[in-house]
Design a protein around this motif. Structure first.
Motif, PDB file in Angstrom:
ATOM      1  N   SER A 136       0.846  -1.199   0.000  1.00 30.59           N
ATOM      2  CA  SER A 136       0.000   0.000   0.000  1.00 30.59           C
ATOM      3  C   SER A 136       0.879   1.246   0.000  1.00 30.59           C
ATOM      4  CB  SER A 136      -0.898   0.010   1.235  1.00 30.59           C
ATOM      5  OG  SER A 136      -0.096   0.211   2.385  1.00 30.59           O
ATOM      6  N   GLU A 137       0.254   2.369  -0.293  1.00 33.16           N
ATOM      7  CA  GLU A 137       0.994   3.630  -0.264  1.00 33.16           C
ATOM      8  C   GLU A 137       1.547   3.864   1.145  1.00 33.16           C
ATOM      9  OE1 GLU A 137      -1.164   6.868  -2.015  1.00 33.16           O
ATOM     10  OE2 GLU A 137       0.188   8.330  -1.078  1.00 33.16           O
ATOM     11  N   ALA A 138       0.725   3.549   2.147  1.00 37.84           N
ATOM     12  CA  ALA A 138       1.166   3.750   3.536  1.00 37.84           C
ATOM     13  C   ALA A 138       2.366   2.855   3.859  1.00 37.84           C
ATOM     14  CB  ALA A 138       0.011   3.441   4.491  1.00 37.84           C
ATOM     15  N   GLU A 139       2.330   1.623   3.372  1.00 37.30           N
ATOM     16  CA  GLU A 139       3.459   0.708   3.642  1.00 37.30           C
ATOM     17  C   GLU A 139       4.727   1.183   2.937  1.00 37.30           C
ATOM     18  OE1 GLU A 139       1.500  -3.692   4.398  1.00 37.30           O
ATOM     19  OE2 GLU A 139       1.469  -2.900   2.358  1.00 37.30           O
ATOM     20  N   LEU A 140       4.547   1.631   1.689  1.00 33.11           N
ATOM     21  CA  LEU A 140       5.735   2.092   0.955  1.00 33.11           C
ATOM     22  C   LEU A 140       6.316   3.344   1.597  1.00 33.11           C
ATOM     23  CD1 LEU A 140       4.722   1.527  -2.778  1.00 33.11           C
ATOM     24  CD2 LEU A 140       6.619   0.447  -1.563  1.00 33.11           C
ATOM     25  N   SER A 141       5.436   4.272   2.047  1.00 30.33           N
ATOM     26  CA  SER A 141       6.019   5.478   2.644  1.00 30.33           C
ATOM     27  C   SER A 141       6.657   5.159   3.994  1.00 30.33           C
ATOM     28  CB  SER A 141       5.038   6.647   2.728  1.00 30.33           C
ATOM     29  OG  SER A 141       3.876   6.262   3.318  1.00 30.33           O
ATOM     30  N   MET A 142       6.114   4.175   4.708  1.00 31.71           N
ATOM     31  CA  MET A 142       6.746   3.732   5.961  1.00 31.71           C
ATOM     32  C   MET A 142       8.156   3.189   5.655  1.00 31.71           C
ATOM     33  SD  MET A 142       5.129   0.814   8.397  1.00 31.71           S
ATOM     34  CE  MET A 142       5.943   0.156   9.846  1.00 31.71           C
ATOM     35  N   ALA A 143       8.243   2.385   4.597  1.00 28.30           N
ATOM     36  CA  ALA A 143       9.537   1.797   4.227  1.00 28.30           C
ATOM     37  C   ALA A 143      10.531   2.896   3.839  1.00 28.30           C
ATOM     38  CB  ALA A 143       9.352   0.818   3.069  1.00 28.30           C
TER      39      ALA A 143
END
Ligand code: LLP
Length: 458
Positions: A136-143
């Motif tokens: 997800s976008e949230a997961e990618l930005s967390m990474a």
């Protein structure tokens, strides 16, 4: 009637070759202590069951370390640059990430949750690869925010998301490009991923993988470090790995010629099979790795590319054989002419694999793992479902309610896939090393089960 079945079993056994070992061949003399009990990492299994209750999943940490070393040694001997990246979907917890940190291994994560756990374990972010076919976008930005070392890019949507997320920053991102190698591994279809008809990665023959590479190379902040492929799981045959290694080199050579792309890494994924039961005949980790290295070296030389680093992503083979699930035997049901049901205090909630994949396991009694088997039984779980059978044919000695039954090789994809079905709490997890034991995941309590529940008041 129970006697009738036992008599038949004893008769069958008497007819087998004299001297045939009917004991579980996964239990070695070193696994038995002076009281004749099973010991795990030097600790008596009965003591562990007493101390932590059952069901409990116990890991022999030395075995985990040893598996990593076995993979690693071959690369060292062959003077090949490499990384062993533990596929943590097999078992993710703060403690296992801490062991991986001590071992200076890399890890793969496949969700924000696994990443959050790694952050909690203070795992070095640059040694993490982030996988997944729908991050997800949230997961990618967390990474990106935490500086995850490698994003394994799986699809065009992800490329677009990444592009947007880094557009307003000066962030540089290392990515590996995951391709679908078109190699079908001989394994359960639910865990085969290498065939063309797969939800993972870019297809090669249709030109998608080329298009993805061109798109990624056009983004200045993105550094494509390698090409990745994974053919499946619980694989015994080295052919698939040789095939994928060769295919990756061919693609690398093709892309070097066409796009002047020089790959630093070829990542051949995980999937190395383990022995769950006497029917499984896996090859040694060393042999898998040696075969992969040989093919990459030879193909790289032939096709004129520099020898890349080789990354592997074992999950099951690192933690599977190190795991032991301790259950307490309770009720028993005998049916004339059929195998008895011996029930334990866990089941599909802590190990869904038999129900989901028809997976086979072996079990022994903690108090006497070498006791003479006298019958075959079905080991049933306690969940309200007929399919909740942990083993459909397990030879056992005489058992009684209260006996501790130990299922072997339960370290991979068991706790990781555990559920609260029937609102049963998930078990505790204990690490054992050098004769000492430590609780690393608490057993869930009934309060844990309801702590997210809210009252309905409309
Ligand atoms: N790398 C990638 C990209 C993977 O998808 C997987 C596993 C691995 C590495 C690690 O594979 P291993 O070495 O553990 O075989 N739940 C199933 C297994 C699913 C495997 C998913 N991918 C089971 O219980 O058998």
């Amino acid at each position: 009637m129970r006697i009738v079945y036992r008599d038949f079993f004893l008769f069958e056994m008497a007819n087998r070759e004299l001297g045939e070992n009917l004991m579980n061949d996964q239990i070695k003399a070193a696994d038995i202590n002076s009281s004749g009990h099973l010991q795990i990492g030097g600790v008596d299994a009965l003591t562990l069951a007493d101390k932590y209750g059952t069901p409990v999943l116990v890991y022999d940490v030395a075995k985990i370390r040893d598996q990593i070393h076995r993979f690693r040694n071959v690369f060292e001997q062959e003077h090949v640059e490499y990384e062993v990246s533990y596929a943590s979907k097999a078992f993710a917890s703060v403690a296992i990430y801490q062991v991986m940190k001590q071992e200076q291994a890399h890890i793969d994560v496949v969700s924000g949750g696994e990443l959050a756990t790694a952050i909690k374990a203070d795992f070095p972010m640059e040694k993490i690869s982030f996988h997944g076919n729908n991050k997800s976008e949230a997961e990618l930005s967390m990474a990106l925010e935490h500086g995850v070392g490698t994003i394994v890019v799986d699809n065009f949507h992800e490329i677009d998301l990444l592009k947007q997320l880094i557009a307003d920053s000066s962030k540089r991102v290392n990515v590996q490009l995951r391709i679908t190698p078109g190699i079908a591994a001989h394994t359960n279809s639910y865990i085969a991923t290498g065939q063309v008809d797969s939800k993972f990665g870019f297809d090669v023959d249709s030109g998608q993988a080329d298009k993805a590479l061109r798109e990624l190379m056009a983004i200045s902040q993105i550094n494509v470090t390698g090409i990745h492929a994974h053919i499946g799981s619980q694989i015994f045959d080295v052919q698939g790995f040789k095939g994928v290694a060769h295919k990756l080199v061919q693609i690398a050579a093709d892309w070097q010629e066409k796009y002047d792309f020089h790959t630093k890494i070829l990542n051949v994924g995980g999937g190395f099979g383990i022995k769950y039961s006497a029917d499984d005949h896996p090859i040694h980790p060393e042999d898998f790795v040696r075969a992969i290295i040989d093919v990459v070296k030879k193909s790289a030389q032939e096709s004129g590319i520099d020898m890349p680093a080789i990354w592997i992503e074992p999950g099951r083979s690192i933690v599977g054989p190190a795991g032991y699930t301790l259950y307490t035997i309770g009720s028993r049901k005998d049916i004339p002419g059929l195998l008895p049901y011996v029930s334990v205090d866990g089941g599909m909630g802590d190990n869904i694999r038999p129900a989901l994949y028809n997976a086979k396991y072996e079990a022994v009694l903690a108090r006497d793992p070498q006791a003479q088997n006298i019958e075959e039984v079905r080991i049933a779980g306690k969940y309200c479902e007929s399919g909740d059978i942990l083993s459909d044919r397990q030879p056992l000695p005489e058992t009684h309610p209260g006996d501790v039954l130990v299922m072997l090789d339960t370290g991979a994809y068991d706790y990781a896939m555990a559920s609260n079905y029937n609102r049963n709490p998930r078990p505790a997890v204990v690490f054992v090393e050098n004769g000492r034991d430590q609780l690393v995941i608490k057993r869930e309590s009934y309060d844990d089960l309801t702590h997210l529940d809210l009252n309905y008041s409309l």
